[in-house]
Write an enzyme that holds these catalytic residues in place. Sequence first.
Site, PDB file in Angstrom:
ATOM      1  N   TYR A 112      90.084  59.119  46.121  1.00 32.95           N
ATOM      2  CA  TYR A 112      88.707  59.308  46.558  1.00 32.95           C
ATOM      3  C   TYR A 112      88.628  60.388  47.629  1.00 32.95           C
ATOM      4  O   TYR A 112      89.498  60.472  48.492  1.00 32.95           O
ATOM      5  CB  TYR A 112      88.155  58.003  47.131  1.00 32.95           C
ATOM      6  CG  TYR A 112      86.716  58.113  47.536  1.00 32.95           C
ATOM      7  CD1 TYR A 112      85.706  58.021  46.582  1.00 32.95           C
ATOM      8  CD2 TYR A 112      86.345  58.342  48.850  1.00 32.95           C
ATOM      9  CE1 TYR A 112      84.377  58.139  46.940  1.00 32.95           C
ATOM     10  CE2 TYR A 112      85.011  58.465  49.216  1.00 32.95           C
ATOM     11  CZ  TYR A 112      84.033  58.366  48.262  1.00 32.95           C
ATOM     12  OH  TYR A 112      82.711  58.495  48.617  1.00 32.95           O
ATOM     13  N   TRP A 114      85.997  64.004  49.191  1.00 34.62           N
ATOM     14  CA  TRP A 114      85.020  65.055  48.920  1.00 34.62           C
ATOM     15  C   TRP A 114      85.636  66.387  48.537  1.00 34.62           C
ATOM     16  O   TRP A 114      84.930  67.272  48.078  1.00 34.62           O
ATOM     17  CB  TRP A 114      84.121  65.223  50.142  1.00 34.62           C
ATOM     18  CG  TRP A 114      82.872  64.416  50.017  1.00 34.62           C
ATOM     19  CD1 TRP A 114      82.784  63.061  49.869  1.00 34.62           C
ATOM     20  CD2 TRP A 114      81.522  64.917  50.009  1.00 34.62           C
ATOM     21  NE1 TRP A 114      81.461  62.689  49.782  1.00 34.62           N
ATOM     22  CE2 TRP A 114      80.667  63.814  49.878  1.00 34.62           C
ATOM     23  CE3 TRP A 114      80.961  66.179  50.122  1.00 34.62           C
ATOM     24  CZ2 TRP A 114      79.279  63.938  49.839  1.00 34.62           C
ATOM     25  CZ3 TRP A 114      79.584  66.294  50.093  1.00 34.62           C
ATOM     26  CH2 TRP A 114      78.757  65.187  49.945  1.00 34.62           C
TER      27      TRP A 114
HETATM   28  N1  LIG Z   1      83.379  53.611  59.293  1.00 28.38           N
HETATM   29  C1  LIG Z   1      82.883  54.385  58.344  1.00 28.38           C
HETATM   30  N2  LIG Z   1      83.697  54.885  57.400  1.00 28.38           N
HETATM   31  C2  LIG Z   1      83.195  55.684  56.435  1.00 28.38           C
HETATM   32  C3  LIG Z   1      81.818  56.003  56.384  1.00 28.38           C
HETATM   33  C4  LIG Z   1      80.977  55.444  57.383  1.00 28.38           C
HETATM   34  O1  LIG Z   1      79.750  55.667  57.401  1.00 28.38           O
HETATM   35  N3  LIG Z   1      81.550  54.659  58.357  1.00 28.38           N
HETATM   36  N4  LIG Z   1      81.343  56.802  55.385  1.00 28.38           N
HETATM   37  C5  LIG Z   1      82.079  56.798  54.134  1.00 28.38           C
HETATM   38  C6  LIG Z   1      81.615  57.822  53.206  1.00 28.38           C
HETATM   39  S1  LIG Z   1      79.963  57.728  52.754  1.00 28.38           S
HETATM   40  C7  LIG Z   1      82.438  58.756  52.656  1.00 28.38           C
HETATM   41  S2  LIG Z   1      81.824  59.772  51.420  1.00 28.38           S
HETATM   42  C8  LIG Z   1      83.854  58.854  53.041  1.00 28.38           C
HETATM   43  C9  LIG Z   1      84.376  60.285  53.092  1.00 28.38           C
HETATM   44  O2  LIG Z   1      85.752  60.291  53.041  1.00 28.38           O
HETATM   45  P1  LIG Z   1      86.591  61.551  52.515  1.00 28.38           P
HETATM   46  O3  LIG Z   1      85.850  62.237  51.417  1.00 28.38           O
HETATM   47  O4  LIG Z   1      87.965  61.108  52.229  1.00 28.38           O
HETATM   48  O5  LIG Z   1      86.564  62.474  53.804  1.00 28.38           O
HETATM   49  P2  LIG Z   1      86.843  64.048  53.953  1.00 28.38           P
HETATM   50  O6  LIG Z   1      87.124  64.259  55.396  1.00 28.38           O
HETATM   51  O7  LIG Z   1      85.736  64.826  53.358  1.00 28.38           O
HETATM   52  O8  LIG Z   1      88.187  64.238  53.148  1.00 28.38           O
HETATM   53  C10 LIG Z   1      88.399  65.302  52.300  1.00 28.38           C
HETATM   54  C11 LIG Z   1      89.838  65.775  52.467  1.00 28.38           C
HETATM   55  O9  LIG Z   1      90.106  66.725  51.437  1.00 28.38           O
HETATM   56  C12 LIG Z   1      90.832  67.810  51.988  1.00 28.38           C
HETATM   57  N5  LIG Z   1      90.580  68.988  51.145  1.00 28.38           N
HETATM   58  C13 LIG Z   1      89.518  69.816  51.172  1.00 28.38           C
HETATM   59  N6  LIG Z   1      89.645  70.782  50.239  1.00 28.38           N
HETATM   60  C14 LIG Z   1      90.813  70.551  49.605  1.00 28.38           C
HETATM   61  C15 LIG Z   1      91.507  71.205  48.530  1.00 28.38           C
HETATM   62  O10 LIG Z   1      91.046  72.181  47.963  1.00 28.38           O
HETATM   63  N7  LIG Z   1      92.688  70.651  48.118  1.00 28.38           N
HETATM   64  C16 LIG Z   1      93.214  69.541  48.706  1.00 28.38           C
HETATM   65  N8  LIG Z   1      94.358  69.080  48.218  1.00 28.38           N
HETATM   66  N9  LIG Z   1      92.593  68.924  49.741  1.00 28.38           N
HETATM   67  C17 LIG Z   1      91.415  69.409  50.171  1.00 28.38           C
HETATM   68  C18 LIG Z   1      90.310  67.943  53.397  1.00 28.38           C
HETATM   69  O11 LIG Z   1      91.243  68.628  54.208  1.00 28.38           O
HETATM   70  C19 LIG Z   1      90.090  66.467  53.788  1.00 28.38           C
HETATM   71  O12 LIG Z   1      91.211  65.932  54.414  1.00 28.38           O
HETATM   72  O13 LIG Z   1      84.055  58.207  54.293  1.00 28.38           O
HETATM   73  C20 LIG Z   1      83.594  56.865  54.289  1.00 28.38           C
HETATM   74  N10 LIG Z   1      84.040  56.182  55.481  1.00 28.38           N
HETATM   75  N1  LIG Z   2      76.508  66.163  58.927  1.00 25.57           N
HETATM   76  C1  LIG Z   2      76.929  65.316  57.978  1.00 25.57           C
HETATM   77  N2  LIG Z   2      76.065  64.889  57.035  1.00 25.57           N
HETATM   78  C2  LIG Z   2      76.473  64.032  56.087  1.00 25.57           C
HETATM   79  C3  LIG Z   2      77.809  63.596  56.001  1.00 25.57           C
HETATM   80  C4  LIG Z   2      78.711  64.040  57.020  1.00 25.57           C
HETATM   81  O1  LIG Z   2      79.892  63.660  57.053  1.00 25.57           O
HETATM   82  N3  LIG Z   2      78.239  64.891  57.983  1.00 25.57           N
HETATM   83  N4  LIG Z   2      78.210  62.755  54.980  1.00 25.57           N
HETATM   84  C5  LIG Z   2      77.357  62.691  53.794  1.00 25.57           C
HETATM   85  C6  LIG Z   2      77.662  61.521  52.967  1.00 25.57           C
HETATM   86  S1  LIG Z   2      79.101  61.543  52.058  1.00 25.57           S
HETATM   87  C7  LIG Z   2      76.830  60.462  52.831  1.00 25.57           C
HETATM   88  S2  LIG Z   2      77.231  59.193  51.781  1.00 25.57           S
HETATM   89  C8  LIG Z   2      75.572  60.375  53.582  1.00 25.57           C
HETATM   90  C9  LIG Z   2      75.415  58.984  54.202  1.00 25.57           C
HETATM   91  O2  LIG Z   2      74.126  58.748  54.588  1.00 25.57           O
HETATM   92  P1  LIG Z   2      73.816  57.524  55.556  1.00 25.57           P
HETATM   93  O3  LIG Z   2      74.726  56.411  55.267  1.00 25.57           O
HETATM   94  O4  LIG Z   2      72.375  57.240  55.469  1.00 25.57           O
HETATM   95  O5  LIG Z   2      74.157  58.195  56.968  1.00 25.57           O
HETATM   96  P2  LIG Z   2      74.684  57.622  58.353  1.00 25.57           P
HETATM   97  O6  LIG Z   2      74.606  58.787  59.283  1.00 25.57           O
HETATM   98  O7  LIG Z   2      75.985  56.956  58.223  1.00 25.57           O
HETATM   99  O8  LIG Z   2      73.612  56.508  58.776  1.00 25.57           O
HETATM  100  C10 LIG Z   2      72.264  56.843  59.053  1.00 25.57           C
HETATM  101  C11 LIG Z   2      71.727  55.986  60.148  1.00 25.57           C
HETATM  102  O9  LIG Z   2      71.524  54.637  59.735  1.00 25.57           O
HETATM  103  C12 LIG Z   2      71.354  53.873  60.900  1.00 25.57           C
HETATM  104  N5  LIG Z   2      71.748  52.484  60.669  1.00 25.57           N
HETATM  105  C13 LIG Z   2      72.991  51.955  60.635  1.00 25.57           C
HETATM  106  N6  LIG Z   2      72.940  50.619  60.421  1.00 25.57           N
HETATM  107  C14 LIG Z   2      71.632  50.307  60.328  1.00 25.57           C
HETATM  108  C15 LIG Z   2      70.931  49.094  60.099  1.00 25.57           C
HETATM  109  O10 LIG Z   2      71.484  48.017  59.958  1.00 25.57           O
HETATM  110  N7  LIG Z   2      69.577  49.177  60.037  1.00 25.57           N
HETATM  111  C16 LIG Z   2      68.906  50.347  60.189  1.00 25.57           C
HETATM  112  N8  LIG Z   2      67.581  50.340  60.064  1.00 25.57           N
HETATM  113  N9  LIG Z   2      69.547  51.500  60.414  1.00 25.57           N
HETATM  114  C17 LIG Z   2      70.881  51.480  60.474  1.00 25.57           C
HETATM  115  C18 LIG Z   2      72.260  54.492  61.943  1.00 25.57           C
HETATM  116  O11 LIG Z   2      71.602  54.606  63.182  1.00 25.57           O
HETATM  117  C19 LIG Z   2      72.645  55.815  61.330  1.00 25.57           C
HETATM  118  O12 LIG Z   2      72.550  56.902  62.220  1.00 25.57           O
HETATM  119  O13 LIG Z   2      75.551  61.349  54.624  1.00 25.57           O
HETATM  120  C20 LIG Z   2      75.875  62.658  54.155  1.00 25.57           C
HETATM  121  N10 LIG Z   2      75.560  63.615  55.173  1.00 25.57           N
HETATM  122 MO   LIG Z   3      79.511  59.491  51.221  1.00 27.81          MO
END
Ligand SMILES: Nc1nc2c(c(=O)[nH]1)N[C@H]1C(S)=C(S)[C@@H](COP(=O)(O)OP(=O)(O)OC[C@H]3O[C@@H](n4cnc5c(=O)[nH]c(N)nc54)[C@H](O)[C@@H]3O)O[C@H]1N2
Ligand SMILES: Nc1nc2c(c(=O)[nH]1)N[C@H]1C(S)=C(S)[C@@H](COP(=O)(O)OP(=O)(O)OC[C@H]3O[C@@H](n4cnc5c(=O)[nH]c(N)nc54)[C@H](O)[C@@H]3O)O[C@H]1N2
Ligand SMILES: [Mo]
Length: 765
Positions: A112, A114
């Site tokens: 998994y 991005w």
């Molecule tokens: N506590 C908490 N945990 C969360 C979340 C949260 O809200 N709270 N959000 C979750 C969500 S929504 C998501 S999507 C995940 C994201 O989790 P990830 O998608 O695993 O996070 P990234 O940091 O985007 O990891 C991408 C990795 O790919 C590597 N990479 C980039 N380009 C290349 C390439 O061309 N080749 C190779 N081999 N590697 C490459 C980058 O260096 C990086 O280390 O995290 C989740 N975890």
């Molecule tokens: N800059 C930036 N943008 C991103 C990403 C990133 O890594 N960086 N990741 C992208 C990815 S993969 C995803 S999946 C999306 C995720 O999109 P989201 O999951 O919507 O994004 P978050 O910033 O984790 O959360 C948004 C807000 O929800 C509020 N929140 C948390 N818990 C609760 C709750 O119980 N109730 C209410 N009402 N609010 C709550 C928090 O204050 C938080 O700031 O974001 C995307 N956008």
């Molecule tokens: Mo995500």
Amino acid sequence: MDQAREDWSPHSAHWGAFSARWNGATLDIRPYEEDPAPSSILQNFTTAMRHKARILRPMVRKAWLDRSARSERTFDQKFVACPWDEVLDLLANELSRIRTEYGAAAVYGGSYGWSSAGRFHHAQSQVHRFLNMAFGGYVRSVNSYSAGASAVILPHVLGGYEDVSRRNVTWDQVAEHTDTVLAFGGMALKNSDVASGGISRHIERDAMQKAARRGAVFYGIAPLRDDLPEEAGARWLPIRVGTDVALMLALAHTLLVENLWDSAFVARYCTGFDIFERYLLGRDDNTPKDAAWAAGITGIPAATIVDLARRLPRGRTLITVSHSLQRAQYGEQPVWMGAVLAAMLGQIGLPGGGYNYALGALGHTGRRFNAVPIPTLSQGKNGTSEFIPVARVADMLLNPGESFEYNGRSMRYPDIKLVYWAGGNPFHHHQDINRLRRAFNVPQTIVVHESAWTPMAKFADIVLPATMTLERDDIGAAGTDPRLIAMRRAMDPVGEARDDFDIFAALSRRLGVEQAFTEGRDTRQWLAHLYEPTRKALAEAGCDAPDFEEFWERGELALPSAPDDGGFLRAFRNDPLNNKLPTPSGKIEIYSKAIAGFGYDDCPPHPAWLPSTEPPDARRPLMLIANQPATRLHSQLDFGAYSQSKKIAGREPVRLNPVDAARRGIADGDIVRLFNDRGACLAAAAITDDVMPGVVQLSTGAWYDPEPGAAEHPLCVHGNPNVLTRDIGTSRIAQGCCGQVTVVECEKYTGALPAIHAFDPPEQD
Ligand SMILES: Nc1nc2c(c(=O)[nH]1)N[C@H]1C(S)=C(S)[C@@H](COP(=O)(O)OP(=O)(O)OC[C@H]3O[C@@H](n4cnc5c(=O)[nH]c(N)nc54)[C@H](O)[C@@H]3O)O[C@H]1N2
Ligand SMILES: Nc1nc2c(c(=O)[nH]1)N[C@H]1C(S)=C(S)[C@@H](COP(=O)(O)OP(=O)(O)OC[C@H]3O[C@@H](n4cnc5c(=O)[nH]c(N)nc54)[C@H](O)[C@@H]3O)O[C@H]1N2
Ligand SMILES: [Mo]
């Protein structure tokens, strides 16, 4: 050092299109000129390309090489540099051994993550394709960390996930039609900065501003004021974390008892309201879910709830529920209840009204889809049928053979011997990192392709250096973005780094399947091949359709958009008999017989208020929000200039309310320790009224940096919140991740400050 270059190269990242030029020491960045609000995250590239965190050559964990003396993997073991030919031979032999001894179902290739924006060098697609072609398949993962709960519950309720999120209400409709937006979890602009595959225009700010100027009111129902942008002129309704379902129920209750609901819509388009109504009115449990009841749970005064409910039927009302709400225990419930509330208002399918799950969470939502296909790399066929819901990875590794429930099925965890990761960072994305460390000590071998020494790379046995996007040619595209970008290489690869494709091609050769994997094409030929379906569709539509060489020369190409037609929910509204929803009843399921049949008490057959089993208490009184970072994408380029510029003394900022800070004697800028029974980390206090009392906010993405030594729960000295979060499934139906929130305590850190080593390469033998 590489020579400075004169030319600007068009390029693209998940956080925006841009051009880049290497000046001999850093990268100059010019945002895409048609982008009205380019993302500052682009600035992370400037200092990243030659940072010490880059991996320069293939490396193998020494303790893994001396397998006779196999010890636990730790973060302070040594690595041995290995020439490419040798490491590829070693890995090909190891893959063959595992396949012969255990078969393809012993390899976890879920991988998994991005990756980067280019559609050919998309690491996840490359690794899946390789394992399918060369290995006969792998144990895969389903769903995402983003939408683990909603991707499973929404198909039961509305008959789709992506269509409810991405092919629904557009920002144009919001700007023009919407009067009230009820944004549960907000719609922060930092979130829509990002779209997988790239984004050429950030349109959200202007759309919200336009709507607000027309008189639309945005309610930000969230623990943080800045979950909605200033431009939306939002009214902030702070809510106790994890209690949104109670508020939604009370709004529904008020609509019902004051006869403000659209009973005709519910009768025609929905099923099961009568059963839900009994629950809402408290017929069986003597608890009406009214405003007074919800006030005690949410912290929002009953009068405010009633006033808000009365406003909703006036004018065009849009309900949005962010991803964050469902990244928590019972996360299915707010997603379902948001849809039910919107159904009672009767506006589902109207322009700018109804229900749009996750609008604004990413730069993919609220846009029109392209009318032509974008390039995609075929991943081949997986010869293994085994899979896990993606966030159950540690459960799988720790409990081979054990059974678990998923969406009405009883399944068993496979027995994994080898893990292959490319394009993701589990020590960023997974919860309860101390448990994850134990889990990643189970497999015999871990292989990682990375461009930087992330904690995942440091925990692997075989580490292969991958190029970064700017070091290779690719095509950037997203299904919701009207530009195809020629991502031209801006500089040479660092050290001995190779493209993931070239690494897999070389491995395929050793495994005797090179032709199947490469199909005889080199990178350039692949790009031209992947471009062809887009060109053909453009030509058929009578659009500008240059051949590949000309597209490459121009650097970009306009793609036509499909009409803004409201998607399947509009079609259903217009003709519910001929355009039935793909649910069992063909209607919106307020009560689901299918879910009733599963018999899960953690996901009842209609939406319900289920309080977390780990509420704040005297020991862990604060709710930690571990949300997405504003300064980077997840953990990517945490060492980059922009991400670093927002750290405080090199540590990740944790925001907290002045009341909570004062009670603990914490001053602005103090280093604090956040802790609970699962772990602890350091962070730097940023005191602000923008965070409601009782809540602390530490974004994800600071690289895990455990204090050296053998402690079972080492302190992360840099500020990774996933040492604190809980590794449980949202419920048995979806088994999504619960990473968004957790209970913690926070104290001023008075010990000697440990140095940060997050970006240092491991020691070399
Ligand atoms: N506590 C908490 N945990 C969360 C979340 C949260 O809200 N709270 N959000 C979750 C969500 S929504 C998501 S999507 C995940 C994201 O989790 P990830 O998608 O695993 O996070 P990234 O940091 O985007 O990891 C991408 C990795 O790919 C590597 N990479 C980039 N380009 C290349 C390439 O061309 N080749 C190779 N081999 N590697 C490459 C980058 O260096 C990086 O280390 O995290 C989740 N975890
Ligand atoms: N800059 C930036 N943008 C991103 C990403 C990133 O890594 N960086 N990741 C992208 C990815 S993969 C995803 S999946 C999306 C995720 O999109 P989201 O999951 O919507 O994004 P978050 O910033 O984790 O959360 C948004 C807000 O929800 C509020 N929140 C948390 N818990 C609760 C709750 O119980 N109730 C209410 N009402 N609010 C709550 C928090 O204050 C938080 O700031 O974001 C995307 N956008
Ligand atoms: Mo995500």
